[in-house]
Design a protein around this motif. Sequence first.
Motif, PDB file in Angstrom:
ATOM      1  N   THR A  58       0.847  -1.184   0.000  1.00  0.00           N
ATOM      2  CA  THR A  58       0.000   0.000   0.000  1.00  0.00           C
ATOM      3  C   THR A  58       0.886   1.238   0.000  1.00  0.00           C
ATOM      4  O   THR A  58       1.802   1.358   0.802  1.00  0.00           O
ATOM      5  CB  THR A  58      -0.905   0.021   1.243  1.00  0.00           C
ATOM      6  N   SER A  60       0.635   5.418   0.099  1.00  0.00           N
ATOM      7  CA  SER A  60      -0.239   6.570   0.345  1.00  0.00           C
ATOM      8  C   SER A  60       0.523   7.851   0.043  1.00  0.00           C
ATOM      9  O   SER A  60       1.667   8.019   0.444  1.00  0.00           O
ATOM     10  CB  SER A  60      -0.692   6.603   1.801  1.00  0.00           C
ATOM     11  N   THR A  75      -4.435   6.673  -2.174  1.00  0.00           N
ATOM     12  CA  THR A  75      -3.914   5.379  -1.721  1.00  0.00           C
ATOM     13  C   THR A  75      -3.942   4.416  -2.898  1.00  0.00           C
ATOM     14  O   THR A  75      -4.944   4.265  -3.576  1.00  0.00           O
ATOM     15  CB  THR A  75      -4.766   4.836  -0.569  1.00  0.00           C
ATOM     16  N   ARG A  77      -3.039   0.379  -3.928  1.00  0.00           N
ATOM     17  CA  ARG A  77      -2.725  -0.972  -3.451  1.00  0.00           C
ATOM     18  C   ARG A  77      -2.433  -1.868  -4.631  1.00  0.00           C
ATOM     19  O   ARG A  77      -3.106  -1.821  -5.644  1.00  0.00           O
ATOM     20  CB  ARG A  77      -3.912  -1.545  -2.671  1.00  0.00           C
TER      21      ARG A  77
END
Length: 80
Positions: A58, A60, A75, A77
Amino acid sequence: MRLGTSIFLLAVGAILTFAVTVSVAGVDLQTVGVILMVIGVLGIILEFAMFRPRTQRTTSVTSADPVSGTTRRETTRRDV
């Protein structure tokens, strides 16, 4: 084939190979047991190699607009 099925086949194959002393006409139970054990081991290997949980990464990023003062957070992923 899931992990439980593979373990079951491995156990049945071991029982047929090492514990059963009965002979059946036209069928070699020890050979059937070895075949079941090999299939069980291959199923376990495939379960861990192909169907294992994959890790996720992940990322951010937070940015602020200097003019309006708003904050934006993004964000991302992805599977590794």
